[in-house]
Write an enzyme that holds these catalytic residues in place. Structure first.
Site, PDB file in Angstrom:
ATOM      1  CB  SER A 165      10.355  -0.991 -20.909  1.00 55.27           C
ATOM      2  OG  SER A 165      11.228  -1.556 -21.862  1.00 55.27           O
ATOM      3  CG  ASN A 166      10.577  -7.228 -20.803  1.00 60.01           C
ATOM      4  OD1 ASN A 166      11.175  -8.085 -20.168  1.00 60.01           O
ATOM      5  ND2 ASN A 166       9.475  -7.485 -21.478  1.00 60.01           N
TER       6      ASN A 166
ATOM      7  CG  ASP B   5      -0.323  -0.392   2.498  1.00 59.02           C
ATOM      8  OD1 ASP B   5       0.906  -0.285   2.605  1.00 59.02           O
ATOM      9  OD2 ASP B   5      -1.049  -0.771   3.437  1.00 59.02           O
TER      10      ASP B   5
ATOM     11  CE  LYS C  56       2.040  -3.763 -20.297  1.00 58.39           C
ATOM     12  NZ  LYS C  56       2.803  -3.510 -19.056  1.00 58.39           N
TER      13      LYS C  56
ATOM     14  CG  HIS D 259       1.457  -7.369 -22.216  1.00 55.02           C
ATOM     15  ND1 HIS D 259       1.974  -6.715 -23.298  1.00 55.02           N
ATOM     16  CD2 HIS D 259       2.520  -7.710 -21.436  1.00 55.02           C
ATOM     17  CE1 HIS D 259       3.292  -6.655 -23.193  1.00 55.02           C
ATOM     18  NE2 HIS D 259       3.644  -7.249 -22.065  1.00 55.02           N
TER      19      HIS D 259
END
Length: 239
Positions: free
Chosen positions: A99-100, A32, A137, A133
Site C-alpha cells: 500500500s506504500n 492506456d 487521489k 492526501h
C-alpha cells in the site's frame, strides 16, 4: 534492469527519474491499454505498476502470464488481490504489492505494530487514524491507512474492524482528508480522558514512494514467488 512502467502519471514519471539515476532503463511506458504494448520477459525484467484501480488487475495479471515480475503500488483494487496472487503462482511469476513503498512508511508500519501491541490491554484508550492526501487521489481511505488499521485490528481483540469516519465503539474511525499538493500524511492516535499518544508520518515528496518501488523491483528481479516489503527491508538491512 529493464523496467516497464504501468501507469505514467506523476508517480510513474518520478519512478522513471529515480530508476534512471540508479542506472536502470525504462523500456515501456503503458499509459492506456496494456494490450497495445509488446511485453515479454526477454525485453522486460520488472514491471512497476502505479496505474489506476480499474486497470491494475489486468495490468498485473497480463505481466504474470508473460513471466514478468510485478511491483504494484496501486490501491483500490484489492478485492481481486487473492485472485492475482493465485495467477502469479500458477504462472510461476513474482509479485510484491504494498500500500506504500516508502522506506519511512514501512518503518512507521513497524512502529504502529509495536505500539498496537502495547496498547491492546489499555481499555481507556481509543484508536483513530487520519490520512491526508492530494485532491487527485482516487480512493479513500488510503491503502496505507487501511494497512495501519488492519495492523491494530490483528493484535487487539477488542477492535473488530474500521469504518470511514462513522465508527462504532469496537471499530477504528479512519478520517480521510483531501488537500492540494499533499503527498501523504498519516497519523495514528490513541486518546483517553487523561492523555493522547500519537505517531505520525509525513511525506515531503513522492520521491520516497518512487525510491522504495525501484528498490523493490531490484529485489524482485530474477525471483519467483510472492513477497512483501518486509522481505525487501530484511534484505536491504541485513548487513
Amino acid at each position: 534492469m529493464k523496467i516497464a512502467l504501468l501507469g505514467y502519471g506523476r508517480m510513474g514519471k518520478t519512478i522513471e527519474k529515480i530508476a534512471k539515476s540508479r542506472g536502470h532503463e525504462v523500456v515501456v511506458k503503458v499509459s492506456d491499454d496494456i494490450d497495445n504494448y509488446d511485453l515479454d520477459a526477454e525485453s522486460v525484467d520488472v514491471a512497476i505498476d502505479f496505474s489506476v484501480p480499474t486497470a491494475a488487475f489486468k495490468n498485473i495479471t497480463t505481466c504474470f502470464r508473460k513471466q514478468i515480475p510485478v511491483v504494484s503500488g496501486t490501491t483500490g483494487w484489492l478485492d481481486d488481490y487473492e485472485k492475482a496472487k493465485k495467477i502469479c503462482s500458477e504462472e510461476n511469476s513474482a509479485f510484491i504489492y504494498a500500500s506504500n513503498f516508502s522506506l519511512g512508511v514501512n518503518i512507521f508500519f513497524e512502529l504502529n505494530q509495536k505500539l498496537a501491541g502495547m496498547m491492546q490491554s489499555l481499555e481507556d484508550y481509543s484508536a483513530e487514524i487520519e490520512e491526508i492526501h492530494h485532491t487527485k487521489k482516487l480512493d479513500a481511505p488510503s491503502g496505507t491507512a487501511i494497512s495501519l488499521a488492519e495492523q491494530i485490528i490483528d493484535v487487539n481483540p477488542r477492535i473488530k474492524g474500521w469504518q470511514l469516519e462513522d465508527a462504532d465503539k469496537d471499530e477504528i474511525p479512519v478520517y480521510a482528508k483531501r488537500e492540494e499538493d499533499v503527498p501523504g500524511t498519516h497519523t495514528v492516535k490513541y486518546d483517553s480522558e487523561i492523555d493522547s499518544i500519537e505517531i505520525k508520518h509525513t511525506a515531503k515528496s513522492r520521491q520516497g514512494f518512487a525510491l522504495g518501488a525501484v528498490i523493490a523491483g531490484e529485489y524482485l528481479k530474477d525471483k519467483t514467488g510472492i513477497f512483501t516489503m518486509k522481505d525487501v527491508l530484511s534484505d536491504l538491512f541485513k548487513n
